[in-house]
Design an enzyme around this catalytic site. Structure first.
Site, PDB file in Angstrom:
ATOM      1  CE  LYS A  11     -19.459  -1.278 -93.872  1.00 34.31           C
ATOM      2  NZ  LYS A  11     -21.033  -0.930 -93.897  1.00 34.31           N
TER       3      LYS A  11
ATOM      4  CE  LYS B  22     -18.435   5.798 -93.819  1.00 39.03           C
ATOM      5  NZ  LYS B  22     -19.399   6.005 -94.285  1.00 39.03           N
TER       6      LYS B  22
ATOM      7  CE  LYS C  38     -26.372   4.677 -90.425  1.00 35.80           C
ATOM      8  NZ  LYS C  38     -26.031   4.024 -92.036  1.00 35.80           N
TER       9      LYS C  38
HETATM   10  N1  AQP Z   1     -18.960  10.387 -91.422  1.00 35.67           N
HETATM   11  C1  AQP Z   1     -19.476  10.477 -92.497  1.00 35.67           C
HETATM   12  N2  AQP Z   1     -19.433  12.097 -93.372  1.00 35.67           N
HETATM   13  C2  AQP Z   1     -19.936  12.595 -94.004  1.00 35.67           C
HETATM   14  N3  AQP Z   1     -21.158  11.895 -95.090  1.00 35.67           N
HETATM   15  C3  AQP Z   1     -21.259  10.648 -94.133  1.00 35.67           C
HETATM   16  N4  AQP Z   1     -22.674   9.435 -95.065  1.00 35.67           N
HETATM   17  C4  AQP Z   1     -22.312   8.325 -94.042  1.00 35.67           C
HETATM   18  N5  AQP Z   1     -20.849   8.613 -93.324  1.00 35.67           N
HETATM   19  C5  AQP Z   1     -20.709   9.758 -93.425  1.00 35.67           C
HETATM   20  C6  AQP Z   1     -22.973   9.711 -95.451  1.00 35.67           C
HETATM   21  O1  AQP Z   1     -24.454   9.478 -95.308  1.00 35.67           O
HETATM   22  C7  AQP Z   1     -25.313   9.040 -96.867  1.00 35.67           C
HETATM   23  C8  AQP Z   1     -26.349   7.418 -95.884  1.00 35.67           C
HETATM   24  O2  AQP Z   1     -25.509   6.685 -95.320  1.00 35.67           O
HETATM   25  P1  AQP Z   1     -25.252   5.459 -95.678  1.00 35.67           P
HETATM   26  O3  AQP Z   1     -25.803   5.838 -94.472  1.00 35.67           O
HETATM   27  O4  AQP Z   1     -26.090   4.918 -95.886  1.00 35.67           O
HETATM   28  O5  AQP Z   1     -23.907   4.148 -95.663  1.00 35.67           O
HETATM   29  P2  AQP Z   1     -22.728   4.271 -95.492  1.00 35.67           P
HETATM   30  O6  AQP Z   1     -21.841   5.568 -95.501  1.00 35.67           O
HETATM   31  O7  AQP Z   1     -22.206   3.395 -94.746  1.00 35.67           O
HETATM   32  O8  AQP Z   1     -22.877   5.255 -93.926  1.00 35.67           O
HETATM   33  P3  AQP Z   1     -22.249   4.669 -92.487  1.00 35.67           P
HETATM   34  O9  AQP Z   1     -22.653   5.868 -91.072  1.00 35.67           O
HETATM   35  O10 AQP Z   1     -21.164   4.399 -92.087  1.00 35.67           O
HETATM   36  O11 AQP Z   1     -23.170   3.061 -92.407  1.00 35.67           O
HETATM   37  P4  AQP Z   1     -23.058   2.157 -92.009  1.00 35.67           P
HETATM   38  O12 AQP Z   1     -22.009   2.376 -90.449  1.00 35.67           O
HETATM   39  O13 AQP Z   1     -24.376   0.879 -91.703  1.00 35.67           O
HETATM   40  O14 AQP Z   1     -22.211   1.809 -93.245  1.00 35.67           O
HETATM   41  C9  AQP Z   1     -24.237   8.571 -97.540  1.00 35.67           C
HETATM   42  O15 AQP Z   1     -24.542   9.870 -98.550  1.00 35.67           O
HETATM   43  C10 AQP Z   1     -23.138   8.963 -96.769  1.00 35.67           C
HETATM   44  O16 AQP Z   1     -22.426   9.573 -97.988  1.00 35.67           O
END
Ligand code: AQP
Length: 326
Positions: free
Chosen positions: A111, A193, A196
């Site tokens: 990030k 990965k 969102k």
């Molecule tokens: N692509 C993924 N595959 C499997 N698990 C995922 N998780 C997120 N993306 C995937 C799991 O969802 C939970 C919550 O995630 P989060 O939204 O708190 O944070 P993150 O991992 O940073 O998810 P994003 O979608 O990538 O969010 P942004 O873009 O806002 O940083 C966790 O258990 C995570 O493992």
């Protein structure tokens, strides 16, 4: 009963990565554990959020938890900023964390590459807040996607460090990571990965995407020129589709490959789209109903905050006493 803590940031529209990597596992575990499922809004502000949208996404995340099958009567569903102990313990743990530990975090490194100089200190200390979230609740198990494994290791290290200095205080939490759904990949760059907050809308599928959009995004997902369906690291796009398939049906990846022997990528994409639409449509309908009933959602998160405060204040009191605070 053993305790579970897990949460999702309301930092955008939840994706099928959040659904398969986190929520679906929570549903399986909710009958065997005492579960705390949190909407981690304090984590969401590590990147800039528009207030009106953030408010909407916090409620929508709660609605998605319930609509997906998390029972609000059995589990504690709450909003992180409603329980001030998270921030308080986070500060204390900040003072027990080494700069090198947070600098090593892959998510921070990725990030910070995107944000450059304007990266917030909050993003740097994010894993410490996550450790506080987990350790406050005497957590035994943390169901997460594999992207969060490194952060969970920090939570374990901090708990052990504190326990070694002051005697047994924190329980050492274990990760719960399911194999095929632990990392749902970006549909346009399947070596990354699914996220969102990705700028490219075609790279992810939202839990609330409608039928046409799901079909369009899956049909445009990047594959390869090999032409046969295998579960292999040489075909990351196809592997990702098979993992999504398996996350829905529970079928073994080898059986899915056998089922598509002599069939084309279009057949696999079509079937994955059908399965996703089927899986998500009931949830989407229920989310709509819940979002029209804000009083009900308010009752759930208020009751949840009360239960979470009750469950966590003793831990913070114990920590403060051990440190020497009056
Ligand atoms: N692509 C993924 N595959 C499997 N698990 C995922 N998780 C997120 N993306 C995937 C799991 O969802 C939970 C919550 O995630 P989060 O939204 O708190 O944070 P993150 O991992 O940073 O998810 P994003 O979608 O990538 O969010 P942004 O873009 O806002 O940083 C966790 O258990 C995570 O493992």
């Amino acid at each position: 009963m053993k305790n579970i803590f897990s949460g999702i940031q309301p930092s955008g529209d939840l994706t099928i990565g959040n659904y398969f990597g986190a929520i679906k596992n929570w549903i399986k575990l909710q009958s065997e554990y005492n579960c705390f499922f949190c909407i981690v809004d304090l984590h969401a502000i590590t990147v800039r959020q528009e207030p009106k949208r953030l408010r909407e996404k916090i409620l929508e995340t709660l609605a998605i938890y319930i609509a997906s099958g998390i029972d609000p009567n059995k589990n504690t569903l709450f909003i992180q900023s409603h329980v001030p102990f998270h921030s308080e313990l986070s500060w204390i743990l900040n003072c027990f964390t080494y700069m090198g530990e947070t600098s090593r975090m892959t998510q921070y490194k990725e990030k910070s590459l995107k944000s450059g100089e304007s990266i917030s200190v909050g993003l740097f200390t994010y894993p410490i807040l996550m450790a506080a979230d987990i350790l406050l609740y005497n957590t035994d198990l943390v169901p997460v996607g594999s992207d969060q494994k490194q952060h969970l290791e920090l939570a374990r290290d901090l708990a052990e460090r504190f326990n070694n200095i002051y005697s047994d205080t924190f329980k050492i939490p274990d990760p719960y990571i399911s194999s095929t759904s632990s990392r749902i990949m970006n549909l346009q760059s399947p070596d990354k990965k699914m996220s969102k907050s990705d700028e490219n809308e075609n790279s992810y599928i939202k839990i609330l995407d409608d039928e046409n959009i799901i079909r369009k995004k899956i049909s445009r997902s990047v594959t390869d020129s090999i032409g046969s369906i295998n579960y292999s690291d040489d075909q990351l796009g196809i592997k990702n589709l098979i993992n999504i398939f398996s996350s829905i049906t529970g079928e073994d990846t080898y059986d899915i490959v056998a089922r598509f022997k002599n069939k084309g990528y279009g057949d696999l994409k079509n079937e994955v789209s059908n399965l996703l639409i089927d899986e998500l449509s009931t949830i989407q309908k229920r989310v709509k109903e819940l979002m029209d009933n804000k009083d009900y959602l308010e009752k759930i998160y208020k009751d949840g905050a009360e239960k979470a405060i009750e469950a966590s204040y003793r831990m913070l009191r114990k920590v403060k006493k051990k440190i020497g605070f009056i």
